[in-house]
Enzyme design. Structure first.
Site, PDB file in Angstrom:
ATOM      1  N   SER A  85       0.790  -1.232   0.000  1.00 36.86           N
ATOM      2  CA  SER A  85       0.000   0.000   0.000  1.00 36.86           C
ATOM      3  C   SER A  85       0.823   1.284   0.000  1.00 36.86           C
ATOM      4  O   SER A  85       0.258   2.366  -0.147  1.00 36.86           O
ATOM      5  CB  SER A  85      -0.953   0.010   1.196  1.00 36.86           C
ATOM      6  OG  SER A  85      -2.037  -0.868   0.964  1.00 36.86           O
TER       7      SER A  85
ATOM      8  N   LYS B 133       0.106   3.475  -2.865  1.00 35.87           N
ATOM      9  CA  LYS B 133      -0.936   4.500  -2.873  1.00 35.87           C
ATOM     10  C   LYS B 133      -0.352   5.902  -2.933  1.00 35.87           C
ATOM     11  O   LYS B 133      -0.988   6.831  -3.441  1.00 35.87           O
ATOM     12  CB  LYS B 133      -1.836   4.344  -1.652  1.00 35.87           C
ATOM     13  CG  LYS B 133      -2.679   3.054  -1.660  1.00 35.87           C
ATOM     14  CD  LYS B 133      -3.448   2.886  -0.358  1.00 35.87           C
ATOM     15  CE  LYS B 133      -4.462   1.751  -0.401  1.00 35.87           C
ATOM     16  NZ  LYS B 133      -3.870   0.420  -0.538  1.00 35.87           N
TER      17      LYS B 133
ATOM     18  N   TYR C 132     -10.619   2.931   5.541  1.00 34.46           N
ATOM     19  CA  TYR C 132      -9.484   2.596   4.682  1.00 34.46           C
ATOM     20  C   TYR C 132      -9.909   1.547   3.660  1.00 34.46           C
ATOM     21  O   TYR C 132     -10.490   0.522   4.020  1.00 34.46           O
ATOM     22  CB  TYR C 132      -8.335   2.079   5.542  1.00 34.46           C
ATOM     23  CG  TYR C 132      -7.046   1.872   4.801  1.00 34.46           C
ATOM     24  CD1 TYR C 132      -6.309   2.952   4.333  1.00 34.46           C
ATOM     25  CD2 TYR C 132      -6.547   0.591   4.583  1.00 34.46           C
ATOM     26  CE1 TYR C 132      -5.116   2.765   3.661  1.00 34.46           C
ATOM     27  CE2 TYR C 132      -5.352   0.394   3.917  1.00 34.46           C
ATOM     28  CZ  TYR C 132      -4.639   1.483   3.452  1.00 34.46           C
ATOM     29  OH  TYR C 132      -3.457   1.299   2.778  1.00 34.46           O
TER      30      TYR C 132
ATOM     31  N   GLU D 144      -0.225   9.748   5.118  1.00 36.49           N
ATOM     32  CA  GLU D 144      -0.890  10.014   6.389  1.00 36.49           C
ATOM     33  C   GLU D 144       0.038  10.894   7.217  1.00 36.49           C
ATOM     34  O   GLU D 144       1.249  10.660   7.243  1.00 36.49           O
ATOM     35  CB  GLU D 144      -1.212   8.690   7.093  1.00 36.49           C
ATOM     36  CG  GLU D 144      -2.193   7.854   6.283  1.00 36.49           C
ATOM     37  CD  GLU D 144      -2.156   6.372   6.615  1.00 36.49           C
ATOM     38  OE1 GLU D 144      -1.456   5.995   7.582  1.00 36.49           O
ATOM     39  OE2 GLU D 144      -2.818   5.594   5.912  1.00 36.49           O
TER      40      GLU D 144
ATOM     41  N   LYS E 178       3.566   6.173   5.440  1.00 37.88           N
ATOM     42  CA  LYS E 178       2.709   5.178   4.792  1.00 37.88           C
ATOM     43  C   LYS E 178       3.338   3.798   4.948  1.00 37.88           C
ATOM     44  O   LYS E 178       4.513   3.598   4.658  1.00 37.88           O
ATOM     45  CB  LYS E 178       2.498   5.477   3.304  1.00 37.88           C
ATOM     46  CG  LYS E 178       1.422   4.582   2.680  1.00 37.88           C
ATOM     47  CD  LYS E 178       0.039   4.943   3.164  1.00 37.88           C
ATOM     48  CE  LYS E 178      -1.025   3.930   2.778  1.00 37.88           C
ATOM     49  NZ  LYS E 178      -1.027   2.727   3.648  1.00 37.88           N
TER      50      LYS E 178
ATOM     51  N   GLY F 167       2.866  -0.468   4.089  1.00 38.09           N
ATOM     52  CA  GLY F 167       2.329  -1.303   3.018  1.00 38.09           C
ATOM     53  C   GLY F 167       2.719  -2.756   3.202  1.00 38.09           C
ATOM     54  O   GLY F 167       3.772  -3.060   3.775  1.00 38.09           O
ATOM     55  N   SER F 168       1.863  -3.647   2.725  1.00 42.16           N
ATOM     56  CA  SER F 168       2.130  -5.084   2.833  1.00 42.16           C
ATOM     57  C   SER F 168       1.483  -5.819   1.674  1.00 42.16           C
ATOM     58  O   SER F 168       0.435  -5.405   1.163  1.00 42.16           O
ATOM     59  CB  SER F 168       1.555  -5.656   4.130  1.00 42.16           C
ATOM     60  OG  SER F 168       2.039  -4.987   5.269  1.00 42.16           O
TER      61      SER F 168
END
Length: 385
Positions: free
Chosen positions: A84, A87, A170, A292, A335, A337-338
């Protein structure tokens, strides 16, 4: 079985800072190893790459292997799935479309997909989609919705759970649709546009949506909870929501672009700057486009709360963000992410001229990942003063 697979992996610590002196190298390596080296050893992660930028100086600290089969060591050019964190690139492409006058964040989805006219989602704006405030789109698409065509059909019949702009939930479908609409506005294919208009402009050499055959040897294997070698599977709006693969060297260059957008060409300057505006306050976090935001320095508890299961899986009240333009408070842009086999984290603090990227070929337990980054940031921020 899994424990034996990962036990006692050799840790390869290599620092390759082109712009730093030996004292700086040793201090940065020590801070990083205490935080991320410990994290790697605790979770028996096969490979991990950390990149740091402080005042324009780059540091690369690499551990372990990109593949347990080949034993190829991790370098700053090893390609990882960033989940993510993708994004933030989708948001940057949206900023590019804004800068070139191809879309407005106040546009409705039906301006680009006629099928969505009159649907519940058409009550939302592109801004709502990009900030997960469209009215309750779920975290993932339901089973059976596995391509872009079926995704649009699902969204066309989806019903609001709340008025757009009042809650943040989310959602991969939400920002996935934003990326899809951005590509429509720009008149092209999302992956092709991202690679041409964003990656190429930033001079990336090891960042792709679709990894080409000639660099597949640099693409790490991820490892799932059972120790199986895996890579991301295709899915609905996967490219837009979690489809980027990148290296530590390219990611820290991206962080530098975010630290100093004024150094970019005019269009990219506007594109990156667009992702820095905060739109909705959600608990102790401000949601922007992709990134964020948190005040910095911040307690670990606040960072954990901003990335909690409640924030990831539930609807949370959202109110318009109000930031005092004269405020002297530093801002942390963050941010995580996975994917099933990878974990990533990218963050930066413009006021401290500081940024950190962590890429791993295992989906590391989120609170531990957050704690390691928080620990590293505290030490590096002290060094940056």
């Amino acid at each position: 079985m899994r424990k034996n697979t990962f036990l006692l992996l050799a840790t390869c610590l290599a620092v390759n800072p082109a712009l730093a002196n030996s004292t700086d190298r040793q201090q940065v390596a020590s801070i990083v190893d205490e935080a991320f080296g410990s994290l790697m050893r605790k979770h028996q992660v096969p490979g991990l790459a950390v990149a740091v930028t402080i005042g324009g100086k780059h540091y690369f600290i690499n551990y372990g292997v990109a593949s347990l089969e080949t034993r190829e060591p991790v370098t700053e050019h090893t390609i990882f799935e960033i989940g993510s964190v993708s994004k933030t690139f989708t948001a940057t492409l949206g900023g590019y479309a804004l800068a070139t006058g191809k879309l407005s964040l106040e546009d409705k989805p039906s301006m680009y997909i006629a099928e969505l006219a009159g649907s519940a989602v058409d009550q939302a704006t592109l801004l709502n989609l990009a900030t997960y405030t469209a009215g309750g789109l779920p975290l993932q698409f339901p089973q059976g919705v596995d391509n872009d065509r079926s995704a649009i059909s699902y969204i066309a019949t989806w019903q609001l759970e709340a008025e757009p702009g009042t809650v943040r939930r989310y959602s991969n479908p939400s920002i996935g649709l934003f990326g899809h609409l951005t590509a429509k506005a720009l008149g092209g294919d999302f992956a092709g546009l991202l690679e041409l208009e964003i990656f190429k402009r930033l001079d990336f050499t090891h960042t792709f949506v679709r990894v080409p055959e000639n660099v597949m040897a640099s693409y790490a294997w991820g490892y799932d909870a059972d120790g199986r070698a895996v890579r991301v599977n295709p899915g609905a709006f996967d490219e837009e929501a979690y489809g980027v693969k990148s290296s530590a060297a390219d990611m820290i260059a991206f962080i530098d672009a975010n630290l100093h957008p004024e150094r970019l060409d005019p269009v990219m300057r506007e594109a990156v700057a667009a992702t820095h505006k905060g739109y909705f306050k959600v608990g102790g976090m401000i949601q922007g486009l992709g990134w964020e935001q948190f005040p910095f320095p911040l307690p670990l508890e606040r960072l954990l709360a901003g990335n909690s299961r409640t924030m990831a899986f539930e609807s949370n009240p959202a109110t318009p963000a109000q930031r005092d333009a004269n405020s002297s408070t530093a801002v942390l842009y963050s941010k995580t992410g996975s994917t099933n086999g990878f974990g990533a984290y990218a963050t930066f603090v413009p006021e401290a001229e500081l940024g950190v990227v962590m890429l791993a070929n295992m989906n590391i337990f989120m609170p531990d990942r957050l704690e390691a980054m928080h620990q590293a940031l505290e030490g590096l921020a002290e060094l940056a003063r």
